[in-house]
Design a protein around this motif. Structure first.
Motif, PDB file in Angstrom:
ATOM      1  N   TYR A 473      -5.194-115.219   1.878  1.00 15.89           N
ATOM      2  CA  TYR A 473      -5.116-114.826   0.475  1.00 15.89           C
ATOM      3  C   TYR A 473      -6.036-115.725  -0.330  1.00 15.89           C
ATOM      4  CZ  TYR A 473      -3.384-114.431  -4.317  1.00 15.89           C
ATOM      5  OH  TYR A 473      -3.299-114.262  -5.682  1.00 15.89           O
ATOM      6  N   ASN A 477      -9.685-114.283  -6.283  1.00 20.30           N
ATOM      7  CA  ASN A 477      -9.939-112.854  -6.483  1.00 20.30           C
ATOM      8  C   ASN A 477      -8.773-111.969  -6.042  1.00 20.30           C
ATOM      9  OD1 ASN A 477     -10.078-112.913  -3.692  1.00 20.30           O
ATOM     10  ND2 ASN A 477     -12.314-112.680  -3.604  1.00 20.30           N
ATOM     11  N   GLN A 479      -7.538-111.375  -3.188  1.00 16.16           N
ATOM     12  CA  GLN A 479      -7.840-110.560  -2.006  1.00 16.16           C
ATOM     13  C   GLN A 479      -7.012-111.019  -0.807  1.00 16.16           C
ATOM     14  OE1 GLN A 479     -11.939-110.633  -0.781  1.00 16.16           O
ATOM     15  NE2 GLN A 479     -11.711-108.902   0.612  1.00 16.16           N
ATOM     16  N   LYS A 481      -6.173-110.399   3.416  1.00  6.47           N
ATOM     17  CA  LYS A 481      -6.643-109.875   4.701  1.00  6.47           C
ATOM     18  C   LYS A 481      -5.578-110.145   5.750  1.00  6.47           C
ATOM     19  CE  LYS A 481     -11.619-110.475   3.914  1.00  6.47           C
ATOM     20  NZ  LYS A 481     -12.879-111.106   4.426  1.00  6.47           N
TER      21      LYS A 481
END
Length: 783
Positions: A473, A477, A479, A481
């Motif tokens: 994480y 931003n 984001q 994965k």
């Protein structure tokens, strides 16, 4: 202070010992929220938490702590009593231990007679109550009554007062008239005996007043009171019981204080006069939603020991307007995971067992977290953490230390900003996912555990029991994965992880439950996955419990059955024959494996590349960088550790502090070591000047903020060499006059002839052996 006991110390040495005060280098961080007993003594009020004691000066309101750092055992306290005559505090424990703290004396007397009684089962040695009459203490225990002489500091007889001399649980005793009364459990009722009888060891001299289960017996003035487990309080007149009151909750404590009787239940404290007229009643309020444990009174003020707020103090005029009183400390004495930063420490109290089950002991636990910030505790209770349960691993954003992420082994990932919980990441708002229960598709259980930030400020977390257990994480931003381990772990249920560390090359290393060491190499489009397990890889077990990468990029691997080292991590993903190596040491001339079969719980690397290793039942070890030398081995017997079960270890390298979380409390050790600096610009020496009152040999001059590979020369003002040291050669604890430990050097004030130097100005010349940077410090010594 009463000190006639000194005469008897030599002849009684085998029965007790004096505990050592460790306060010079150690500090305790105990929770005093759960107060189990409160007593009045001289001008102080004494309160016992689970395994530590504090006192409140009733005149100055000053609080003083007494813990393992001062010599207490760290065991679970069951009761306390203060003797005004002998000026001492008796502390009784659930395991039968008794400790005595003397006023104005740093020594703690440890009495082990009850623990040492082999005829009494270990589970039946609990100290329930102290009752002092003249110089004798009648100790109510789970096996009967023992007598202790406060003047001679020695045990007398033990009374087994059950039928036929059987051992019975005695909850409390009191003296009333010519008799000693005993409140017994297990159906053994209320018993009495002539207190002047010299043969009370004979059970036949104890009379049965009545049968049943009794929690307490107490005398006030000309009245005798008893409480049964049926929540009823009775007066006892001529051995006849007359019911006086039925309580809504089971009474937890009954005691006499002067001419008053004090009865405490979980929701109320009742104060009566000696004729059983209710004087005041204090009750739990919404502002302090807790459970009462015990209470006492002094000068028309009631002091209530509670489960969550230490002592609640209220005046008779406003018995439900409380003032919270206790020393600062964390929420609980069960730290599970800790994270230290410079002048900061985060603590969580979540819990899961060795099988990664968050349900032991009533879990998943609702316990909040604590933050020690600049010597002040910030405690965030469960009702403030967005209902996140079983909080465990803490990761601090390296680019924003006010942003912290705390794993929840049931609810996901909690984000905390400036000590305020702000977001709970779960399956609805992140890349996290719940484990799947086929029979209950709506069940949500997100078991986030080990986590760590990489050098780029990306947080990597592990989630157990899911197909894609490794998550990243990026807070910058938002984001997420996810990464699958299907090449290694075929069943999601087998994805269980203890630890994660990230190397300087950004490789991730994970300790798994039954697949050994797992390595992940994620460089752009390149994704490599490999694990190290089994006998062919020289792993003692596939259960890896702890990981650490040291200054030489070597991976230290703690397992359920010992320690291993991966000396070359760079070829891990390319070499088909990678093996972990044990560390072999010589002990009394015999080659042995370091920490053979030990359960390793944590490994931390300090600034000198030495290793702190916590274990599940053998305390804490401090090894040299290669593991060949044991510098320290701390246990509860030789240090303030309240337990040998080490849950976690964390280092504040800026201040040279080692924080140690045990299952019975949190302590720290000031090791003095610190991380090396990149250059010598900020290097300095202290104290400077060295004044006459400073013990230079023991406390040493510190040369701080030096670089990793440095040569140090100390000369007098005329250029004569006094001492010299070099990194990786003159390491600390090696016996040199000048020793180096990471970013700090220590000089004991002695010259090459091993004599303490004279007063004068000395030059400390620093030279970085890699960059050739130099710096000279002036040091004044005044003797």
């Amino acid at each position: 202070m009463f000190k006639s006991f000194i005469v008897f110390i030599t002849c009684l040495f085998s029965l007790f010992s004096f505990a050592q005060d460790y306060s010079l280098l150690w500090q305790g961080y105990f929770s005093y929220n759960n107060v189990r007993d409160v007593v009045r003594g001289k001008d102080k009020l004494y309160a016992a938490s689970e395994n530590a004691v504090f006192s409140l000066d009733l005149e100055t309101q000053e609080l003083t702590e007494l813990s393992t750092v001062n010599g207490l055992s760290g065991e679970t306290i069951s009761t306390i009593y203060y003797s005004d005559l002998y000026e001492l505090l008796l502390i009784g424990y659930e395991n039968g231990l008794i400790e005595i703290a003397f006023d104005n004396d740093e020594n703690i007397l440890t009495v082990v007679d009850i623990i040492g009684k082999v005829t009494i089962p270990p589970t039946e040695k609990r100290i329930n109550h102290f009752n002092v009459f003249d110089n004798l203490v009648y100790i109510a225990t789970d096996y009967g009554i023992s007598v202790y002489d406060l003047e001679r500091l020695e045990f007398g007889d033990t009374y087994f007062i059950g039928s036929g001399g059987a051992q019975v649980k005695v909850s409390q005793t009191t003296i009333f008239g010519d008799f000693i009364y005993a409140a017994c459990l297990g159906g053994n009722g209320l018993k009495k005996a002539q207190v002047a009888n010299t043969n009370l060891i004979d059970y036949q001299n104890w009379q049965q007043v009545t049968l049943g289960d009794f929690l307490a017996v107490e005398s006030v003035g000309n009245n005798l009171y008893a409480i049964r487990t049926n929540r009823r309080l009775y007066t006892v007149v001529n051995d006849v019981l007359t019911e006086q009151f039925l309580y809504a909750d089971t009474p937890l404590d009954m005691r006499s204080v002067g001419a008053n009787l004090v009865v405490t239940t979980m929701n109320d404290t009742f104060i009566y006069d000696e004729s059983f007229n209710l004087v005041i009643q204090a009750s739990v309020t919404p502002d302090f939603n807790t459970a009462f444990n015990v209470a006492t009174i002094d000068n028309e003020i009631v002091y209530i020991g509670t489960k969550d707020f230490g002592i609640l103090k209220a005046g008779y005029a406003s018995p439900n307007v409380f003032e919270e009183t206790h020393p600062e400390g964390p929420l609980l004495n069960t730290p599970f995971s800790i994270k230290a930063m410079a002048n900061s420490l985060w603590v969580t109290f979540g819990e899961y067992d060795i099988y990664y089950n968050p349900y032991p002991n009533g879990g998943p636990h609702r316990r909040g977290f604590s933050h020690l910030k600049e010597e002040k505790w910030i405690n965030v209770r469960y009702n403030e953490v967005l209902e996140a349960r079983s909080l465990n691993t803490i990761s601090v954003n390296p680019f924003n230390n006010d942003q912290v992420f705390i794993s929840s082994f049931f609810s996901g990932l909690l984000e905390v900003n400036e000590d305020e919980p702000t977001i709970l990441f779960n399956q609805t708002n992140s890349g996290l996912e719940s484990l799947i229960v086929p029979s209950n598709p709506n069940y949500v259980d997100i078991r986030v555990g080990a986590s760590m930030f990489d050098l780029n400020g990306v947080l990597w977390t592990t989630t157990s029991f899911v197909e894609k257990p490794l998550k990243s994480y990026n807070p910058s931003n938002n984001q997420w994965k996810s990464y699958s381990f299907n090449e290694i772990v075929t069943e999601a249920f087998d994805n269980r992880f203890s630890d994660i560390v990230i190397g300087s090359d950004n490789a991730k290393w994970l300790g798994s439950f039954n697949h050994g060491l797992i390595g992940v190499n994620d460089n752009g489009s390149n994704y490599s996955l490999k694990h190290l397990s089994g006998e062919e890889a020289n792993m003692p077990t596939d259960y890896v419990t702890a990981l650490a990468i040291d200054k030489r990029n070597q991976l230290w691997i703690g397992t359920f059955k010992g320690l291993r080292v991966l000396y070359n991590t760079s070829n891990f993903f390319t070499d088909d024959d990678v093996r972990a190596e044990e560390i072999v040491i010589l002990e009394d001339g015999i080659a042995k494996e370091l920490l053979f079969q030990q359960i390793v719980t944590d490994i931390e690397v300090d600034g000198a590349n030495n290793k702190w290793v916590g274990t599940a039942d053998s305390g804490l070890f401090y090894f040299s960088s290669d593991g060949q030398k044991t510098i320290f081995h701390f246990t509860k017997d030789n240090s303030p550790l309240p337990s040998n079960i080490i849950n976690d270890v964390s280092l504040d390298e800026s201040n040279g502090i080692v924080y140690i979380a045990t299952n019975k409390g949190l302590v720290s050790f000031r090791s003095g070591s610190s991380g090396a600096q990149e250059d010598l610009q900020s290097a300095y020496a202290y104290p400077n000047p060295v004044r006459p009152g400073f013990n230079i040999v023991e406390e040493k001059v510190k040369i701080k903020d030096i670089s990793e590979n440095v040569n140090i020369k100390i000369t007098d003002i005329e250029g004569n060499l006094v001492a010299e040291a070099q990194s990786r050669t003159n390491q600390r604890y090696s016996g040199y006059n000048l020793e180096i430990d990471g970013g700090t050097a220590y000089w004991n004030g002695k010259n090459l002839a091993n004599n303490i130097v004279a007063s004068g100005v000395y030059l400390v010349m620093l030279s970085d052996l890699d960059t050739y940077e130099t710096k000279v410090l002036k040091l004044m010594v005044v003797r």
